[in-house]
Design an enzyme around this catalytic site. Structure first.
Site, PDB file in Angstrom:
ATOM      1  N   GLU A   1      -1.443   5.078  -0.793  1.00  0.00           N
ATOM      2  CA  GLU A   1      -0.733   6.051   0.030  1.00  0.00           C
ATOM      3  C   GLU A   1       0.657   6.230  -0.559  1.00  0.00           C
ATOM      4  O   GLU A   1       1.124   5.407  -1.345  1.00  0.00           O
ATOM      5  CB  GLU A   1      -0.644   5.585   1.495  1.00  0.00           C
ATOM      6  CG  GLU A   1       0.104   4.278   1.720  1.00  0.00           C
ATOM      7  CD  GLU A   1       1.617   4.433   1.831  1.00  0.00           C
ATOM      8  OE1 GLU A   1       2.092   5.539   2.148  1.00  0.00           O
ATOM      9  OE2 GLU A   1       2.323   3.437   1.595  1.00  0.00           O
TER      10      GLU A   1
ATOM     11  N   HIS B   1       2.999   7.045   5.719  1.00  0.00           N
ATOM     12  CA  HIS B   1       4.284   7.269   6.369  1.00  0.00           C
ATOM     13  C   HIS B   1       4.104   8.318   7.458  1.00  0.00           C
ATOM     14  O   HIS B   1       4.663   9.413   7.427  1.00  0.00           O
ATOM     15  CB  HIS B   1       5.322   7.717   5.347  1.00  0.00           C
ATOM     16  CG  HIS B   1       5.697   6.643   4.382  1.00  0.00           C
ATOM     17  ND1 HIS B   1       4.822   6.151   3.428  1.00  0.00           N
ATOM     18  CD2 HIS B   1       6.853   5.955   4.216  1.00  0.00           C
ATOM     19  CE1 HIS B   1       5.428   5.214   2.708  1.00  0.00           C
ATOM     20  NE2 HIS B   1       6.646   5.073   3.172  1.00  0.00           N
TER      21      HIS B   1
ATOM     22  N   SER C   1       4.907   0.409   2.623  1.00  0.00           N
ATOM     23  CA  SER C   1       5.928   1.081   1.832  1.00  0.00           C
ATOM     24  C   SER C   1       6.466   0.129   0.759  1.00  0.00           C
ATOM     25  O   SER C   1       5.688  -0.456   0.016  1.00  0.00           O
ATOM     26  CB  SER C   1       7.042   1.610   2.744  1.00  0.00           C
ATOM     27  OG  SER C   1       7.899   2.476   2.042  1.00  0.00           O
TER      28      SER C   1
END
Length: 389
Positions: free
Chosen positions: A250, A321, A155
């Site tokens: 992602e 996630h 992230s």
């Protein structure tokens, strides 16, 4: 996702390994308990093979009970965790001031504190990009290479990983973080087992069941991470210049048109034409609806990108996630090749830990949790999601 997708098999060997690890831990590094402010935290004596330093580069962790739980789990695994105060810090929306968050890593880069066996991100969110100019990445990368340090995160921590690769020439790992995974009341069996297996041994292979239009095989540096973070660093000194690479991407919470815009920004920057292939993890777009055209979705975005670039694009990689995620190195050479059932990505050389001196298997929930997972299925698991970065 299924267990086959992760190339992980939970067997009697793992359970016996956990028992053996417990005996080894009792003999070599039994945790000590300390009570402070009404809570009990376990600690383990630091040794050459078991040191973990936390870094909180982004958002603060709101639930301190999850921090406590994560620290106790890591101690039970035989890991000696330092800089734990970083996990409890808060300054506005961040896990401390910019200076405090930068010091988590700069103190290692400068030699102020010993280089640990592992640097573990607390959580994502936002804020890592703000501290990039405050860290000597060249020195940090050199110290990590000499020590064989593993850095874990994803992230927003992707900004740290990209800067480390761009300026420090050092690899890292996409994988679980202190708050997001180790502190979950019910951590994923697959996520934890894959973390344990990845840090314990090499080589590793990830098998992915996915439709492949034509055979393909290549080798190159796998790099990337969170799409929005990656794009935000284009044109800065912290964006890696990787030629002939395999780009992994992602993201979460982005509508298809925004994903399209970011992918086009990568294309216009000249980055994509230097890559051999693109691997896409989970983007969590199931409930994302374009307000102008509800039929415009991620597959349409990818079809346009394939026509525009001619680059092979592989989907369904088990990371993002989501609850059940793989652990894998970034910034190292890998092999990408198709097979009858999909494709596989193999990693030969990356830092590992001295697992035989630890009790890492204790991080994996019991076999009873695995039975529940198999009964409910991965679709239900992913529906619950893991949007906690």
């Amino acid at each position: 996702m299924t267990r086959k997708d992760f190339d992980v098999t939970i067997t009697r060997r793992h359970l016996l390994g956990a028992a053996a690890g417990s005996l080894l831990l009792q003999a070599c590094a039994a945790p000590r308990t300390t009570s402070t402010a009404g809570k009990t935290i376990m600690t383990v004596q630091a040794d050459a093979y078991n040191t973990v330093r936390l870094f909180a580069s982004s958002g603060f962790a709101p639930d301190t009970t999850r921090i406590d739980l994560a620290l106790n789990r890591l101690a039970q695994a035989g890991l000696s965790v330092s800089n734990t105060a970083a996990a409890y810090r808060r300054a506005q929306r961040f896990a401390g001031t910019d200076a405090e968050r930068a010091a988590d890593l700069q103190d290692v880069a400068s030699g102020k504190v010993p280089t640990p066996q592992m640097l573990l991100g607390v959580r994502g969110g936002y804020g890592a990009a703000r501290i990039l100019p405050m860290i000597d990445w060249t020195s940090l990368g050199a110290r990590m290479r000499e020590r064989g340090t593993l850095l874990f995160g994803f992230s927003d921590v992707c900004a740290i990983q990209l800067a480390l690769l761009a300026q420090g020439k050092m690899s890292s790992f996409a994988g679980p973080m202190l708050y997001s995974e180790f502190g979950k009341p019910d951590p994923s069996v697959l996520t934890m087992q894959h973390f344990v297996d990845t840090v314990s041994a090499k080589p590793r292979t990830l098998n992915v069941n996915s439709f492949i239009a034509r055979p393909f095989r290549t080798e190159g540096i796998i790099w990337g991470g969170n799409l929005s973070v990656l794009v935000s660093l284009i044109g800065t000194p912290y964006f890696p210049a990787i030629d002939g690479g395999i780009l992994f991407l992602e993201d979460v919470g982005e509508q298809p048109y925004r994903i399209d815009r970011m992918l086009h920004q990568l294309y216009l920057s000249g980055c994509l034409k230097k890559q051999q292939a693109i691997i896409l993890g989970n983007f969590r777009t199931e409930n994302a609806v374009d307000i102008y055209d509800a039929a415009y979705d991620l597959p349409m975005v990818l079809a346009d990108l394939r026509r525009l670039t001619g680059i092979p694009i592989f989907t369904d990689f088990p990371f993002g996630h989501i609850r059940d995620k793989a652990s894998f190195p970034l910034g190292v050479r890998c092999r990408l090749e198709t097979d009858d059932g999909g494709y596989r990505v193999s990693f030969d050389d990356y830092p590992t830990m001295h697992a035989n001196q630890l009790n890492l298997q204790s991080l994996v929930p019991s076999v009873f949790s695995l039975d529940i997972f198999e009964a409910e299925g991965s679709a239900a698991s992913d529906a619950a999601g893991n949007n906690e970065e």
